[in-house]
Design an enzyme around this catalytic site. Structure first.
Site, PDB file in Angstrom:
ATOM      1  N   GLY A  39       0.835  -1.199   0.000  1.00 15.73           N
ATOM      2  CA  GLY A  39       0.000   0.000   0.000  1.00 15.73           C
ATOM      3  C   GLY A  39       0.868   1.245   0.000  1.00 15.73           C
ATOM      4  O   GLY A  39       1.907   1.305   0.666  1.00 15.73           O
ATOM      5  N   GLY A  41      -0.467   4.593   0.349  1.00 15.81           N
ATOM      6  CA  GLY A  41      -1.160   5.791   0.830  1.00 15.81           C
ATOM      7  C   GLY A  41      -0.239   6.542   1.773  1.00 15.81           C
ATOM      8  O   GLY A  41       0.987   6.349   1.764  1.00 15.81           O
ATOM      9  N   ALA A  43       0.411   6.259   4.929  1.00 12.02           N
ATOM     10  CA  ALA A  43       1.240   5.422   5.803  1.00 12.02           C
ATOM     11  C   ALA A  43       2.302   4.687   4.991  1.00 12.02           C
ATOM     12  O   ALA A  43       3.491   4.707   5.329  1.00 12.02           O
ATOM     13  CB  ALA A  43       0.359   4.441   6.573  1.00 12.02           C
ATOM     14  N   SER A 283     -17.882  18.063   3.124  1.00 11.59           N
ATOM     15  CA  SER A 283     -17.301  18.484   4.401  1.00 11.59           C
ATOM     16  C   SER A 283     -18.384  18.785   5.430  1.00 11.59           C
ATOM     17  O   SER A 283     -19.410  19.385   5.118  1.00 11.59           O
ATOM     18  CB  SER A 283     -16.448  19.720   4.190  1.00 11.59           C
ATOM     19  OG  SER A 283     -16.192  20.331   5.436  1.00 11.59           O
ATOM     20  N   ARG A 329     -20.802  14.033  14.779  1.00 14.36           N
ATOM     21  CA  ARG A 329     -21.147  13.186  13.642  1.00 14.36           C
ATOM     22  C   ARG A 329     -22.087  12.039  13.968  1.00 14.36           C
ATOM     23  O   ARG A 329     -23.075  11.826  13.294  1.00 14.36           O
ATOM     24  CB  ARG A 329     -19.864  12.556  13.076  1.00 14.36           C
ATOM     25  CG  ARG A 329     -18.965  13.520  12.394  1.00 14.36           C
ATOM     26  CD  ARG A 329     -17.688  12.824  12.006  1.00 14.36           C
ATOM     27  NE  ARG A 329     -16.817  13.778  11.326  1.00 14.36           N
ATOM     28  CZ  ARG A 329     -15.627  13.487  10.826  1.00 14.36           C
ATOM     29  NH1 ARG A 329     -15.165  12.258  10.930  1.00 14.36           N
ATOM     30  NH2 ARG A 329     -14.909  14.389  10.222  1.00 14.36           N
ATOM     31  N   ARG A 434     -13.089   8.406  15.566  1.00 15.95           N
ATOM     32  CA  ARG A 434     -11.921   9.210  15.228  1.00 15.95           C
ATOM     33  C   ARG A 434     -12.293  10.690  15.164  1.00 15.95           C
ATOM     34  O   ARG A 434     -13.336  11.058  14.653  1.00 15.95           O
ATOM     35  CB  ARG A 434     -11.358   8.765  13.870  1.00 15.95           C
ATOM     36  CG  ARG A 434     -10.172   9.564  13.415  1.00 15.95           C
ATOM     37  CD  ARG A 434      -9.622   9.070  12.097  1.00 15.95           C
ATOM     38  NE  ARG A 434     -10.567   9.154  10.995  1.00 15.95           N
ATOM     39  CZ  ARG A 434     -10.928  10.279  10.381  1.00 15.95           C
ATOM     40  NH1 ARG A 434     -10.422  11.440  10.765  1.00 15.95           N
ATOM     41  NH2 ARG A 434     -11.798  10.258   9.389  1.00 15.95           N
TER      42      ARG A 434
END
Ligand code: SF4
Ligand code: FES
Lengths: 636, 244
Positions: A39, A41, A43, A283, A329, A434
């Site tokens: 991967g 991305g 990270a 957003s 959220r 998160r």
């Protein structure tokens, strides 16, 4: 059984102490040590680039045609850092507390404290790379507040922060490719981990163009393969985002932690029809000036603008007078779902609510809205064909991020020796929910700073040992497992497409393991998923051959893994008899309908061990809190 | 519901000869995205035992740069400032015929159907599209003030998604806009100064080596760029290049 290897010193000294005492490897020896990174991305790219800079030999893999396309690129909002540039009282401790509280006391203090500590260095490094963050007229970096925090600590680059950070990491990675320290394998997918003597020593990957299986050996393997929101079929993730790398590791012994913790974002563009392939996030800043409502009367089919204010139910303002449209959220998502379940939803699908700018337009004028939300309004118009200046937007929640992932210790190592997991793919920092603008921070912290400091502690034992081991029988065995599985899939030649199974999986997950969960629903879902798995392996229809480019086959093997993951998510959600963060069990709520944690029993990480088909064992990692104190939130 | 006829370039491998195949589609919703229409066609082809159309796509929100279809003679279709994945069928009229081809350029060989190999772009970045700073070397982010206007301009160039539409639109298959976007982004920032001169030369050399054509300033690249990268970046690149 689980040893999280947290340094036995006070929280604030742990990372420093760790770095001072860990084993190091000389540059000459690093050159002979190889690391595989899955991967690219935030990270993966940051880890690959930094480890290559340190002198390790890296092989990096991504399924896309270029490492620059990994899904981190789509992150809009920003990246948090405890810089306190605004002199508004921010600090490492404050970012730490906000993250722990945001995660509803289900994350590991040691990892979160380290994350907050590292956050500032990430910004410095990205600036040095040329990431064009937003700036003030005086030339200083600009900050905004995000996700209901009281300080302004979010750095951003318009609505494309993820893109700019990823391109920074991508360019660093390409530089190391040019220097010969990284070999890049785009359009490759990892399909198995190879273990020798109980340690991860390589992978089997499929070249997605030729269809060939390849063996790649190394001294350690890093999984940086992102989250698994696509288990819901419809999510804001990219089409190719999948769980296969971590799932393969899980089935080989890596524990999977808190799989049911998934974040659902309230302001997405609703599903338009059965053909919908993915969802688009807008957003959440939109809720600053928009008012959320549905018609007061069931079955009121009038167009939004013909419904007079008295006939509208501004249900967030009604239920949460203090926070109104700005409730967090998860609370907003749940309220929207409840009102639609009760039949008040709007639009063709009746699975949407209005987000109305008429009042803001009247009060502040069009220019105000254009300055603040111009891009978002344009995007909405492009997708729906409707103009939010004229008619209210329609929104509905969608799955956006998964906090769960492979269990890792303080060094980011999974329960398989030499197998590490970074970024969204691991479980470590966000607990049950998160904070906004923390995903980018964690991905880059893991890749730029954590793994480069921890991996030498493990790799030092391999100094002088070769990685030319691809003719070891373990590789042949893993390769034949992969080949058999692909052959089996293609030979089914049933009557239903991969996508149709994926859609059915998504519907089950969304209905029973989505915004609200309960015992009956989860039990039913587990039954349904087991049946769906069986049906998939009997009746899926995959065109083409194994030995060629075959996106349907790629997708089939990903969906096969999602089907199993879905079952584990339900098992986990069923076991966690409490509500916390985004995990809302309707049996566990306060009189006011808020999530009710059961700290005495569930202040732990649920780490699941795969035993055999449909069977897992939970290994709880107890969470102890040195600094943070349990508290219950309230947004009334 | 609308009906459309698709004429799609089908080519089974890089070596095979390709041809257009016509697919009439009925029962399409105007709210469908362009790629959802291709998904829909593919589902039908799979059930009929035929090979689905291969195409690159991932984010489906205009940011990853994967999607790449040459639609009715224009990369990414007719909508200004948008990628293929951001097109919706409501832009088409009932009964329209739509021709869909891959990017055409020697430097972007076809892999299959509408899928091409754009790895040349990665190699151009490898040649110098970065600032050489190792992790751990940085000073405090605010130790280097950068005027807002300058930073905003750098950002506008940094928005390039590496899709390759600029190349597909150009009669010479030049990659100038792509190269210019990266060179401008880094040349406009103080951090990019130490390598500034070398960067432009090396990236242009690599561009030539990959087989992209030269720029004759027709501006068709910027006209189709989904991120509306400005032609001025090309002037900037020329200045960087000839300043040697
Ligand atoms: S310059 Fe524009 S058209 Fe060319 S690759 Fe970048 S975004 Fe695509
Ligand atoms: S699919 Fe990502 S830009 Fe179109």
């Amino acid at each position: 059984m689980l040893n999280s290897k947290i340094p036995p010193v006070p929280l604030a000294e742990q990372w420093h102490t760790y770095q001072e005492t860990t084993r190091l490897i000389s540059p000459a020896n690093k050159r002979h040590l190889e690391i595989i990174v899955i991967g690219t991305g935030l990270a993966g790219a940051s880890a690959a680039a930094t480890l290559a800079e340190q002198g390790y030999q890296i092989k990096a893999f991504c399924f896309q045609d270029s490492p620059r396309r990994a899904h981190s690129i789509a992150a809009q909002g920003g990246i948090n850092a405890a810089k306190n540039y605004q002199n508004d009282g921010d600090s490492i401790q404050r970012l730490f507390f906000d993250t722990i509280k945001g995660g509803d006391y289900r994350s590991r203090e040691a990892n979160v404290y380290r994350l907050a500590t590292i956050s500032s260095k990430i910004i410095d490094h990205c600036v040095a790379q040329g990431v064009p963050f937003a700036r003030e007229y005086g030339g200083m970096l600009s900050n905004r507040s995000f996700g209901g925090t009281q300080v302004q600590r979010t750095f951003y680059a318009a609505g494309q922060t993820g893109q700019q950070l990823l391109l920074g990491a991508y360019q660093a990675l390409e530089r190391q490719i040019a220097m010969g320290n990284i070999t890049m394998y785009p359009r490759h997918e990892m399909l198995e981990i190879v273990q020798i003597d109980g340690a991860a020593r390589g992978i089997i990957a499929r070249n997605l163009i030729s269809g060939e299986l390849e063996r790649h050996a190394a001294h350690a393997v890093l999984l940086c393969s992102g989250g698994y929101s696509n288990v819901f079929y419809l999510s804001t993730n990219a089409m190719g985002s999948n769980v296969s790398a971590t799932w393969k590791a899980h089935k080989q012994g890596a524990l999977f932690a808190n799989p049911c913790f998934t974040q659902i974002h309230p302001t997405c563009i609703p599903v338009a029809g059965e053909y919908q392939s993915k969802l688009t996030l807008m957003s959440e800043s939109l809720r600053n000036d928009g008012r959320v409502w549905v018609p007061k009367t069931l079955g009121d089919q009038r167009p939004a603008n013909s419904i007079p204010p008295a006939a509208r139910d501004y249900f967030l303002e009604r239920r949460y007078p203090a926070y109104g449209n700005l409730v967090p959220r998860d609370i907003a998502s749940r309220a929207v779902k409840e009102i639609c379940d009760a039949g008040y939803g709007v639009g063709n699908s009746q699975r949407a609510v209005y987000l109305d700018y008429a009042d803001a337009l009247q009060k502040h004028g069009r220019e105000f809205l254009t300055n603040k939300y111009g891009n978002l309004f344009a995007m909405y118009t492009q997708i729906t064909g409707e103009d939010p200046y004229e008619v209210p937007m329609r929104i509905y929640p969608a799955v956006h991020y998964t906090m769960g992932g492979l269990w890792v210790d303080y060094e980011l190592m999974t329960t398989i020796s030499g197998l590490y997991c970074l970024g969204e793919a691991n479980f470590s920092d966000h607990g049950a929910n998160r904070l906004g603008a923390s995903a980018l921070m964690q991905g880059l912290a893991d890749g730029y700073f954590v793994i480069p400091a921890t991996i030498s502690n493990y790799l030092s034992k391999y100094i002088g040992s070769s990685s030319a081991i691809t003719d070891h029988p373990a590789f042949a065995e893993a390769e034949s497992i992969v080949a058999d599985r692909l052959d089996r899939l293609i030979q089914i030649q049933g009557s239903q497409t991969v996508t149709s199974f994926h859609q059915r999986l998504g519907k089950i997950m969304w209905a029973h393991c989505g915004i609200v969960r309960d015992r009956h629903g989860l039990q039913a879902a587990i039954q349904e998923l087991q049946a769906l798995q069986a049906e998939f392996w009997q009746d899926v229809k995959i065109p083409g051959t194994v030995q060629s480019l075959n996106p349907e086959l790629d997708n089939a093997q990903r969906v096969a893994d999602f089907l199993e993951l879905g079952e584990l998510m339900c098992v986990d959600a069923l076991q966690r008899q409490e509500s916390c963060g985004c995990h809302f069990r309707s049996e566990f709520q306060t009189d006011q309908g808020e999530a009710q944690r059961q700290d005495a029993e569930y202040a732990h990480v649920a780490a699941w061990e795969y035993q055999q088909e449909h069977q897992w064992q939970c290994h709880p990692e107890a969470l102890t809190f040195e600094l943070a104190k349990f508290s219950q939130r309230s947004y009334k | 519901m609308i009906q459309l006829t698709l004429k799609i370039w089908r080519q089974s491998t890089a070596q095979a000869a390709g041809k257009f195949v016509t697919y009439p589609l009925t029962d399409l919703s105007p709210d469908m995205s362009f790629l959802e229409m291709i998904d829909h066609l593919n589902q039908r082809l799979i059930l009929a035992g035929e090979e689905p159309v291969a195409f690159d796509h991932d984010c489906r929100e205009g940011i990853c740069g994967s999607c790449a279809m040459y639609i009715n003679g224009r990369p990414h279709g007719a909508d200004q400032g948008s990628t293929t994945c951001q097109l919706y069928l409501r832009s088409y009229k009932n009964g329209d015929t739509i021709t869909i081809e891959p990017w055409r350029s020697n430097a972007f060989p076809v892999i299959k159907d509408l899928m091409v190999d754009r790895s040349a772009f990665d190699r151009i970045i490898q040649a110098g599209g970065y600032i050489s700073v190792n992790t751990g070397n940085a000073v405090d982010g605010n130790s280097l003030p950068i005027a807002k206007a300058q930073s905003d301009e750098a950002f506008a160039s940094a928005m390039c998604i590496g899709c390759g539409a600029c190349v597909a639109a150009c009669k010479n298959s030049s990659a100038m806009l792509f190269v210019a976007a990266k060179v401008s982004h880094l040349a406009l920032l103080p951090q990019g100064q130490p390598e500034r001169k070398q960067r432009a030369v090396k990236m242009v050399m690599q561009m030539d080596k990959e087989g992209f054509g030269s720029c004759s300033n027709t501006g068709s690249c910027a006209a189709v760029c989904p991120k509306e990268i400005s032609l001025q970046t090309i002037s900037q690149l020329n200045r960087e290049y000839w300043h040697q």
